[in-house]
Design a protein around this motif. Structure first.
Motif, mmCIF file in Angstrom:
data_model
loop_
_atom_site.group_PDB
_atom_site.id
_atom_site.type_symbol
_atom_site.label_atom_id
_atom_site.label_comp_id
_atom_site.label_asym_id
_atom_site.label_seq_id
_atom_site.Cartn_x
_atom_site.Cartn_y
_atom_site.Cartn_z
ATOM 1 N N THR A 33 -1.989 1.394 -1.182
ATOM 2 C CA THR A 33 -3.190 1.807 -1.880
ATOM 3 C C THR A 33 -2.962 1.781 -3.380
ATOM 4 O OG1 THR A 33 -4.886 3.513 -1.978
ATOM 5 C CG2 THR A 33 -2.630 4.270 -1.837
ATOM 6 N N ARG B 259 -2.940 10.151 0.760
ATOM 7 C CA ARG B 259 -3.633 9.398 -0.297
ATOM 8 C C ARG B 259 -4.554 10.313 -1.083
ATOM 9 N NH1 ARG B 259 -4.296 4.954 3.225
ATOM 10 N NH2 ARG B 259 -6.272 5.831 3.919
ATOM 11 N N TRP C 168 -4.401 11.202 -5.064
ATOM 12 C CA TRP C 168 -5.533 10.945 -5.964
ATOM 13 C C TRP C 168 -5.893 12.195 -6.755
ATOM 14 C CZ3 TRP C 168 -8.852 8.063 -1.835
ATOM 15 C CH2 TRP C 168 -8.442 6.733 -1.751
#
Length: 133
Positions: free
Chosen positions: A132, A60, A64
């Motif tokens: 997410t 994740r 990002w």
């Protein structure tokens, strides 16, 4: 008194008591060994789950930081994108028979689902999934 009915002190009860005590002790030790084996198995499974959670969080974070190349993190393109390929190699070296599936939800921009699977040496298969934005 003499003869077959003469009163003689009885012996051997101490030996029977010792044998019963050894039997009880052996059953207790076997119980402890079984408990230790279950604890080791549970600890191994818990470590693998924690590793999967950490690896998903790491991926994740990579996504990002590299949001412009989000499509490169999908399962089909991961091996060609260096940060994802490095993460995948780390996953495979950390979890036994570890693999990952990363999919983007094209109807909702930025939504990503990460699924990590692994199989422990005892044959049980596990999966951790997270989504997410």
């Amino acid at each position: 008194m003499t003869g077959p009915r003469a009163h003689r002190p009885q012996g051997g009860f101490l030996l029977i008591e010792v044998l019963i005590a050894i039997l009880i002790f052996a059953v207790g030790i076997l119980g402890l060994v079984g408990l230790q084996a279950r604890m080791t198995k549970a600890q191994t499974e818990a470590k693998a789950r924690a590793d999967a959670v950490n690896l998903a969080g790491e991926l994740r974070g990579l996504m990002w930081v590299d949001i412009a190349n989000l499509a490169q993190y999908e399962t089909s393109a991961c091996a060609a994108h260096a940060p994802c390929a490095n993460w995948l190699a780390k996953l495979q070296s950390t979890l036994p028979r570890g693999s990952a599936t990363v999919t983007r939800d094209t109807t909702r921009p930025g939504w990503v689902r990460i699924s990590i699977t692994w199989q422990l040496p005892n044959g049980s298969s596990h999966r951790y999934e997270t989504a997410t934005v």
